[in-house]
Design a protein around this motif. Structure first.
Motif, PDB file in Angstrom:
ATOM      1  N   VAL A 119      23.665  45.456  35.155  1.00  0.00           N
ATOM      2  CA  VAL A 119      24.059  45.386  36.574  1.00  0.00           C
ATOM      3  C   VAL A 119      23.075  44.751  37.389  1.00  0.00           C
ATOM      4  O   VAL A 119      22.020  45.307  37.445  1.00  0.00           O
ATOM      5  CB  VAL A 119      24.735  46.582  36.874  1.00  0.00           C
ATOM      6  CG1 VAL A 119      25.178  46.301  38.381  1.00  0.00           C
ATOM      7  CG2 VAL A 119      25.699  47.185  36.340  1.00  0.00           C
ATOM      8  N   MET A 120      23.288  43.453  38.146  1.00  0.00           N
ATOM      9  CA  MET A 120      22.276  42.913  38.785  1.00  0.00           C
ATOM     10  C   MET A 120      22.783  42.283  39.975  1.00  0.00           C
ATOM     11  O   MET A 120      24.271  42.206  40.203  1.00  0.00           O
ATOM     12  CB  MET A 120      21.872  41.821  37.950  1.00  0.00           C
ATOM     13  CG  MET A 120      22.805  40.495  37.549  1.00  0.00           C
ATOM     14  SD  MET A 120      22.216  39.343  36.645  1.00  0.00           S
ATOM     15  CE  MET A 120      23.543  38.130  36.621  1.00  0.00           C
ATOM     16  N   SER A 121      21.818  41.951  40.870  1.00  0.00           N
ATOM     17  CA  SER A 121      22.209  41.360  42.295  1.00  0.00           C
ATOM     18  C   SER A 121      21.150  40.542  42.681  1.00  0.00           C
ATOM     19  O   SER A 121      19.920  41.030  42.756  1.00  0.00           O
ATOM     20  CB  SER A 121      22.700  42.463  43.269  1.00  0.00           C
ATOM     21  OG  SER A 121      23.147  41.834  44.457  1.00  0.00           O
ATOM     22  N   CYS A 122      21.737  39.262  43.075  1.00  0.00           N
ATOM     23  CA  CYS A 122      20.539  38.511  43.713  1.00  0.00           C
ATOM     24  C   CYS A 122      20.592  38.276  45.084  1.00  0.00           C
ATOM     25  O   CYS A 122      21.686  37.504  45.678  1.00  0.00           O
ATOM     26  CB  CYS A 122      20.593  37.044  42.630  1.00  0.00           C
ATOM     27  SG  CYS A 122      19.247  35.739  43.321  1.00  0.00           S
ATOM     28  N   VAL A 123      19.931  38.508  45.995  1.00  0.00           N
ATOM     29  CA  VAL A 123      20.050  38.563  47.379  1.00  0.00           C
ATOM     30  C   VAL A 123      21.653  38.517  48.002  1.00  0.00           C
ATOM     31  O   VAL A 123      21.940  37.962  48.757  1.00  0.00           O
ATOM     32  CB  VAL A 123      19.291  37.217  47.908  1.00  0.00           C
ATOM     33  CG1 VAL A 123      17.994  37.247  47.880  1.00  0.00           C
ATOM     34  CG2 VAL A 123      20.054  36.041  47.374  1.00  0.00           C
ATOM     35  N   GLY A 124      22.120  39.928  47.410  1.00  0.00           N
ATOM     36  CA  GLY A 124      23.487  39.978  47.581  1.00  0.00           C
ATOM     37  C   GLY A 124      23.695  41.501  48.189  1.00  0.00           C
ATOM     38  O   GLY A 124      24.242  41.503  49.469  1.00  0.00           O
ATOM     39  N   VAL A 125      23.566  42.478  47.276  1.00  0.00           N
ATOM     40  CA  VAL A 125      23.800  43.732  47.473  1.00  0.00           C
ATOM     41  C   VAL A 125      22.886  44.319  48.651  1.00  0.00           C
ATOM     42  O   VAL A 125      23.580  45.100  49.517  1.00  0.00           O
ATOM     43  CB  VAL A 125      23.488  44.623  46.293  1.00  0.00           C
ATOM     44  CG1 VAL A 125      21.984  44.764  46.029  1.00  0.00           C
ATOM     45  CG2 VAL A 125      24.207  46.146  46.575  1.00  0.00           C
ATOM     46  N   MET A 126      21.763  43.531  49.087  1.00  0.00           N
ATOM     47  CA  MET A 126      21.054  43.969  50.235  1.00  0.00           C
ATOM     48  C   MET A 126      21.822  43.871  51.497  1.00  0.00           C
ATOM     49  O   MET A 126      21.467  44.518  52.474  1.00  0.00           O
ATOM     50  CB  MET A 126      19.796  43.095  50.394  1.00  0.00           C
ATOM     51  CG  MET A 126      20.083  41.495  50.640  1.00  0.00           C
ATOM     52  SD  MET A 126      18.585  40.397  50.638  1.00  0.00           S
ATOM     53  CE  MET A 126      17.745  41.193  52.062  1.00  0.00           C
ATOM     54  N   PHE A 127      23.101  43.153  51.526  1.00  0.00           N
ATOM     55  CA  PHE A 127      23.880  42.893  52.678  1.00  0.00           C
ATOM     56  C   PHE A 127      24.941  43.988  52.917  1.00  0.00           C
ATOM     57  O   PHE A 127      25.655  44.133  53.875  1.00  0.00           O
ATOM     58  CB  PHE A 127      24.349  41.679  52.925  1.00  0.00           C
ATOM     59  CG  PHE A 127      23.093  40.494  53.261  1.00  0.00           C
ATOM     60  CD1 PHE A 127      22.775  40.499  54.285  1.00  0.00           C
ATOM     61  CD2 PHE A 127      22.967  39.657  52.106  1.00  0.00           C
ATOM     62  CE1 PHE A 127      21.752  39.557  54.648  1.00  0.00           C
ATOM     63  CE2 PHE A 127      21.561  38.893  52.468  1.00  0.00           C
ATOM     64  CZ  PHE A 127      21.066  38.752  53.450  1.00  0.00           C
ATOM     65  N   ALA A 128      25.025  44.801  51.927  1.00  0.00           N
ATOM     66  CA  ALA A 128      26.148  46.018  52.020  1.00  0.00           C
ATOM     67  C   ALA A 128      25.287  47.017  52.866  1.00  0.00           C
ATOM     68  O   ALA A 128      24.230  47.251  53.073  1.00  0.00           O
ATOM     69  CB  ALA A 128      26.273  46.590  50.850  1.00  0.00           C
ATOM     70  N   PRO A 129      26.237  47.562  53.863  1.00  0.00           N
ATOM     71  CA  PRO A 129      25.642  48.239  54.910  1.00  0.00           C
ATOM     72  C   PRO A 129      25.190  49.602  54.710  1.00  0.00           C
ATOM     73  O   PRO A 129      23.943  50.029  55.080  1.00  0.00           O
ATOM     74  CB  PRO A 129      26.670  48.270  55.839  1.00  0.00           C
ATOM     75  CG  PRO A 129      28.047  48.111  55.421  1.00  0.00           C
ATOM     76  CD  PRO A 129      27.732  47.131  53.904  1.00  0.00           C
TER      77      PRO A 129
END
Length: 276
Positions: A119-129
């Motif tokens: 499970v990964m995220s690239c400068v994406g999940v950081m914007f989930a509030p």
């Protein structure tokens, strides 16, 4: 309307604003022209490849998801914004790779417990509030012994400072929201993941961005293409003095970071293994 229904309606409104914001401009072009190598960096660090079922959370147009599929993994790219998924499908088709594209909220992933090897995220999940909620979901859908890979902008780096610079011009965040660049703080991410992971490896690195030959060129590019920047300018469009002030602030920020060979945008690269 009861309290629970009020909370659901408020959350739905927040997510709709996020969808609209990321559909503004042309984020797929930003990812392709400005940070094209970041996805492959994350895929290499987390070791995604043949035999792995991979979930890319808040995948956008697939910077990391397409790289993982190219490496031989079976990939699901999920994102809240359907326009980005449509762009990602086109990118994948051009590159001749197959993967699944699904609209999904990082804070309520529609997948079974332990469904993915990576499970990964690239400068994406950081914007989930809600950071804790999103982190819980990342871990929930990762199998015991599976890998977590996260690449996020640091608070001190250029993108973290960009978001901070725009903050005074933007509307107040929703209740319970935390600043996105906190995901670029090792201490914060370690606290979110806690003792549910082992083998944590974290390091700060930077991507060289040589796309812009002046501070004003950067500012104007992001004003035209980057959803969060476009959204802030739309909020203050009726106040020419504030527009001019933000123009100056963004150019000054870029000027401080612009060197002869380009700009260096710092990120935190963190990998871990879900405890079995």
């Amino acid at each position: 309307m009861d309290v629970e229904t009020d909370a659901v309606a408020a959350d739905r409104a927040v997510k709709e604003r996020h969808r609209r914001m990321w559909a503004l401009g042309d984020y797929p072009t930003v990812a392709e022209e400005v940070i094209p190598r970041l996805g492959a960096v994350l895929v290499g660090a987390v070791g995604a490849g043949p035999g792995d079922r991979v979930l890319d959370v808040a995948a956008g147009s697939g910077n990391a998801a397409v790289a993982a599929a190219s490496a031989g993994a079976q990939v699901v790219a999920s994102d809240l914004t359907p326009e980005l998924l449509t762009a990602g499908r086109a990118v994948a088709a051009r590159r001749g790779v197959d993967l699944e594209w699904e609209q999904a909220d990082a804070e309520a992933l529609p997948y079974r417990d332990g469904e993915f090897d990576v499970v990964m995220s690239c400068v994406g999940v950081m914007f989930a509030p809600r950071h804790r909620v999103a982190a819980d979901e990342l871990l929930r859908v990762c199998r015991p012994g599976g890998r977590i890979g996260l690449l996020n902008w640091t608070p001190e780096g250029f993108l973290g400072q960009l978001l901070a610079t725009m903050g005074p011009y933007a509307p107040a965040p929703p209740p319970g929201a935390q600043p996105p660049p906190l995901w670029g703080s090792e201490a914060h991410v370690r606290e979110l993941l806690g003792d549910r992971v082992t083998d944590v490896v974290a390091r700060r690195e930077a991507v060289l961005v040589d796309r812009f030959d002046s501070a004003e060129a950067f500012r104007d590019y992001f004003k035209a293409r980057y959803g969060p920047t476009i959204a802030v300018y739309r909020m203050i469009a009726g106040d020419p003095e504030r527009v001019a002030a933000l123009d100056r602030d963004l150019a000054q920020l870029a000027r401080r970071h612009l060197h002869a060979d380009g700009m260096r945008w710092e990120y935190l690269l963190l990998t871990a293994r879900r405890r079995g």
